[in-house]
Design an enzyme around this catalytic site. Structure first.
Site, PDB file in Angstrom:
ATOM      1  N   GLY A 361      19.141   6.574  39.751  1.00  0.00           N
ATOM      2  CA  GLY A 361      18.475   5.842  38.684  1.00  0.00           C
ATOM      3  C   GLY A 361      17.093   6.427  38.413  1.00  0.00           C
ATOM      4  CB  ILE A 362      14.320   5.528  36.173  1.00  0.00           C
ATOM      5  CG1 ILE A 362      15.232   5.857  34.988  1.00  0.00           C
ATOM      6  CG2 ILE A 362      12.923   6.072  35.889  1.00  0.00           C
ATOM      7  CD1 ILE A 362      14.724   5.367  33.650  1.00  0.00           C
ATOM      8  CG  HIS A 363      14.438   8.459  41.931  1.00  0.00           C
ATOM      9  ND1 HIS A 363      13.800   9.578  42.405  1.00  0.00           N
ATOM     10  CD2 HIS A 363      15.583   8.894  41.345  1.00  0.00           C
ATOM     11  CE1 HIS A 363      14.523  10.649  42.148  1.00  0.00           C
ATOM     12  NE2 HIS A 363      15.621  10.265  41.505  1.00  0.00           N
ATOM     13  CB  ALA A 364       9.110   8.363  42.922  1.00  0.00           C
ATOM     14  CB  ALA A 367       9.358   7.217  37.149  1.00  0.00           C
TER      15      ALA A 367
END
Length: 433
Positions: A361-364, A367
């Protein structure tokens, strides 16, 4: 008072250089004494010569601290094989601890502020009842000149300081970020359910508030102080001016507006006639979720100005600063007028949906890439998951959406070259998310 220093005879100029500590090591008292005698051909320095160089007028240095001592030696080299240059700094350990403590305060404060905006990463699986926050390395570099890198010595000192903070259960380095974990039952975790039935007397509340403001004045400066007083304590711009917590010059620099705007109650049409306002300045209303760039109002036709006369006659009551972007909060007009202007055809935006393919997913990492890329565009980019949305340049807010693989997000591009920026964002998403 007893100190150590170096004196030069008949010195008529105290030269100084811009330095950045790239690596920190600790030397035994014996090795530290050897360095005080001579830096040349020292085996300890030769092992770390890769971190000493000069670039763009900045000396990138090695800092050597004496084990169990307080002093340090800052070492640089003018290039491979060049002689080493050193500066003996008395009490360097205390200086370094002070700077790292400021960085730790900022990390905790950022995590706290982001949690209040719903961008705190909360995980209640393993272990239960903990919340995780992140601050990118590059933000620490920009604000504090701090080089944070796994294994460079500064990382260990910063993590130790963070781990000693009350309520911090863990701190570690991730992919380009400092990761902090707060126990959900900690007094600094903002969403913890507490007993709020106990009331304080007015005198007690006043004393506590004064103590809090006094602490903030001692800890923060400039934009950070304004963010604390305005965003956290709820003081208005005028209250900050009246109490002289910040000078008008400091407020001009922080809010990026001419002094006339600081006086308050200036009509929007008069603000538009001023020079010195940044192009990113926007109009806002406490009861509206929309921001309208001031530059867009300059595009109104005569008929448009007549249609939105109520908005142009509205007054600037306060100024909110978000990531160095001033938002002028209006009074004397309904929020619906701002919403209507935002929805007007002249300000239509581009929008597309995208299904996240990253397995985590949209992790660090994605992002951070998104925030960095969005800052290169001349449009305002927002990303939404369901009813929650975030400005794409705000890493913490984007991570706070909690977007998982396979979920659909809506990307909105508004202002600037929307056509080109929409195509660029579409390519970015396919390549990175």
């Amino acid at each position: 008072m007893k100190i150590k220093t170096n004196f030069s005879y008949a010195l008529n100029y105290f030269g100084e250089a811009d330095c950045r500590i790239e690596r920190l090591i600790e030397a035994s008292p014996e090795d530290f004494k050897e360095l005080q005698i001579s830096l040349q051909d020292n085996p300890l320095l030769l092992k770390h010569k890769d971190c000493m160089y000069e670039q763009d007028g900045v000396c990138h240095c090695l800092l050597v601290l004496e084990q169990e001592g307080y002093d340090g030696i800052l070492v640089e080299a003018k290039g491979p094989g060049y002689p080493f240059y050193g500066a003996y700094i008395t009490g360097m350990r205390d200086v370094l601890n002070g700077e790292l403590s400021r960085a730790a305060d900022f990390i905790v404060r950022q995590c706290m502020e982001n949690s209040q905006e719903g961008s705190w990463q909360i995980q209640f699986n393993d272990p239960p009842g903990r919340a995780h926050g992140y601050v990118p390395f590059n933000e620490l570099s920009e604000r504090f000149g701090l080089t944070t890198r796994p294994g460079n010595g500064l990382d260990a000192m910063l993590l130790n300081i963070l781990r000693r903070r009350p309520g911090i259960t863990d701190a570690d380095l991730g992919d380009g970020i400092v990761e902090t974990t707060i126990a959900a039952d900690s007094h600094i975790y903002p969403n913890t359910q507490r007993n709020t039935s106990v009331e304080f007397s007015l005198d007690r509340v006043t004393a506590l508030f004064k103590n809090a403001v006094s602490s903030a004045l001692g800890l923060y400066r400039g934009e950070d102080l304004y963010a604390m007083l305005h965003g956290s304590f709820g003081l208005t711009l005028q209250e900050i001016r009246d109490h002289r917590y910040l000078s008008d010059l400091e407020l001009e620099n922080t809010c990026q507006v001419p002094r006339q705007v600081l006086e308050g109650a200036m009509p929007v049409r008069d603000v538009l006639a001023l020079d010195g306002l940044p192009e990113v300045a926007s109009l806002a209303h406490k009861n509206s979720v929309f921001l309208v760039p001031l530059e867009d109002l300059k595009l109104l036709t005569d008929a448009g100005k007549e249609d939105f006369a109520a908005l142009l006659d509205a007054r600037v009551a306060d100024i909110r600063v978000d990531e160095e972007t001033p938002e002028l909060l209006l009074e004397g007009v309904e929020a619906a007028e701002l919403d209507r202007l935002h929805d007007k055809g002249d300000f239509q935006m581009k929008q597309f949906t995208y299904s996240i393919t990253d397995p985590i997913g949209i992790h660090a990492r994605p992002a951070g890439l998104l925030a960095k890329f969005a800052k290169t565009l001349d449009s305002t980019v927002t990303i939404a998951r369901g009813e929650k949305s975030a400005v794409a340049t705000k890493l913490m807010a984007v991570m706070g959406l909690g977007v998982k693989t396979g979920e659909m997000v809506t990307i909105t591009i508004e202002g600037g070259d929307e056509e080109a920026n929409t195509a660029a964002m579409d390519r970015f998403c396919k390549e990175n998310m």
